[in-house]
Structures are given as C-alpha cells and as structure tokens.
Design a protein around this motif. Structure first.
Motif: not given
Length: 272
Positions: A1-5, A7-18
């Motif tokens: 898995m890409n090492p940035d994944q 971190r990136a997925r929780p940020r996207l999930d948080a943005a959708l919740r936002g």
C-alpha cells in the motif's frame, strides 16, 4: 500500500462528514421550478425542497446536470453531501466529461458562499485530490479529476502544485498516464478539455508545467522514450516542433488554429 494512503483516506472521510454536517438541513429555494417535460415530475421537485431526504441516483443525476435552476447555489447545497459521496464512490458518470461536474460547482459560485460552507467544499476537493494521487486505482482517473477541480475552481495552479510536491511512484504513474492522455491535444496547442473560462491560460500553464516538471520524474519512472520526446516537443513552437525528427505525425483538422502551418507547408499531413 502507498505510505500516504493511510493519511489520505481518513482526511477524505472527514471531508465527506464535514459536508454532511455543514449542509445538513439545506433545501432548494421554495420557489424553485423546473420543466416537468424535460427535468422531472412535481414529486421530484418537491423532494429537493425537503431537507436530508436521500435521492435516488437518477434524480441526483438529473439535478446536478440541469443548468437552468433559478437558484443554483441552493440546489447544489441541497444535494452536495450525497453528490460528493456518489462522486467518490464512482457512481457519477457523464458523457460530457468531468468538466461538466466541475461546472456544476462553478455555476453555483460556491467560492462566494458563507465562509464555513466554502471551506467545507474546498477541503473536500483538496482531500479527494490528495487521496486520488496516492490511490493506485482511483475511481476517477487523476487526469479527469484534475479537470473537475480546475473547472470547479477556475484554476490549475493549486492542483498542479500538490501533484508536483508529491514525490511518490503512484503519483508518477498517474503523471505518465495523464501525459499520454494529454499530449495529442497539447501538441496541437489545445487544452485537452472544454474549459468554461481561462482556456488559453490553462493550456499554457499545463504545457509549461509538463515541460518543466514531468521529464525527470517520468524518465525515472521508465516511461517510453517517445512520450518523453513528445513532452519535449511541447517546449518548441512552429516549425521547430513540426520539423523535429521525433514529431509523431499527428493529424489535425485544418479548421483548428494551429493547423495553419500544416495546411500551408505540410498539406499531405492534413486531414482532408
């Protein structure tokens, strides 16, 4: 898995919740109207005037694609949490390219909304972009998502800057695919999509960015040499480009502005 994944997925999930929190309770304007013959029924329209009711996918499609709403901002705010989730899940398809999705944001003038609302949209677009760049198999190809973001915001600069700053083999693979997807139009001095505005500025910026930034990255990624030559040719103009031994022999319609040179000196290469 890409090492940035991770971190990136929780940020996207948080943005959708936002988005869900920020736009909870939003409805279309009470006086909003659309043609029953071409858009949908009175019952469909009524659903847009009730907050937080899930729309079926067909109604969602018809709503974001319609261009004739009186209050485009209120309609987009009404559907935005569900629309964003559907985009990220790959449920939104359009025969007109992702620029039409970006335009649905631009037409609603989201950057002029109250600060909290505009910030939630901006964070969603940025979080999705960061995630896609590190996703080996994004549901929306990175070159298409760039189009969506550019049209939604009216600029390429922040999206290209994020891509450039990300030193990552997955992002490099996306860059190789994007360059291969773009090179034909760019070598014909055209933007590879139909921009709502700033088309020439975007074309110039994308071309300059590829010429400056892509070769070293793509050479290290091991892309075919002919793609590197095509990117190099983007830095040339006129006969220097078309007379280069590595010119790929692309054929352009003579109605296109860049084809005046071909029509005058390379008539045999022009599509009749």
């Amino acid at each position: 898995m890409n090492p940035d994944q991770p971190r990136a997925r929780p940020r996207l999930d948080a943005a959708l919740r936002g988005l869900a929190v920020t736009f909870r309770g939003m409805t279309a304007h009470p006086d909003e109207f659309n043609c029953e013959c071409h858009w949908g029924s009175a019952e469909d329209l009524a659903r847009l005037k009730v907050a937080d009711v899930e729309l079926d996918l067909d109604l969602l499609h018809r709503t974001w694609q319609a261009t004739d709403w009186s209050d485009k901002a209120s309609v987009l705010r009404r559907i935005l949490p569900q629309f964003a989730s559907a985009l990220v899940s790959g449920l939104i398809e359009t025969p007109f390219g992702m620029e039409s999705v970006g335009l649905s944001f631009a037409r609603a003038s989201w950057q002029e909304w109250p600060a909290e609302q505009a910030a939630a949209v901006e964070e969603f677009l940025n979080a999705w972009w960061a995630y896609a760049l590190t996703d080996p198999d994004p549901v929306v190809p990175v070159h298409d998502l760039l189009v969506l973001n550019a049209e939604a915001t009216g600029t390429l600069s922040p999206w290209l800057a994020t891509w450039e700053a990300l030193s990552d083999p997955v992002a490099d693979r996306h860059l190789a695919a994007a360059a291969d997807h773009w090179e034909y139009e760019l070598l014909g001095d055209q933007l590879p999509w139909s921009a709502w505005e700033n088309e020439e500025d975007m074309r110039a910026e994308l071309t300059s960015w590829l010429v400056r930034h892509a070769p070293a990255r793509l050479r290290a990624h091991g892309v075919p040499e002919d793609l590197l030559h095509r990117i190099r040719l983007l830095g040339l103009t006129g006969p220097d480009r078309w007379d280069d031994p590595h010119w790929p022999g692309h054929r352009y319609c003579p109605t296109e502005p860049h084809d005046a040179f071909l029509a005058g000196s390379r008539a045999g290469a022009v599509v009749p």
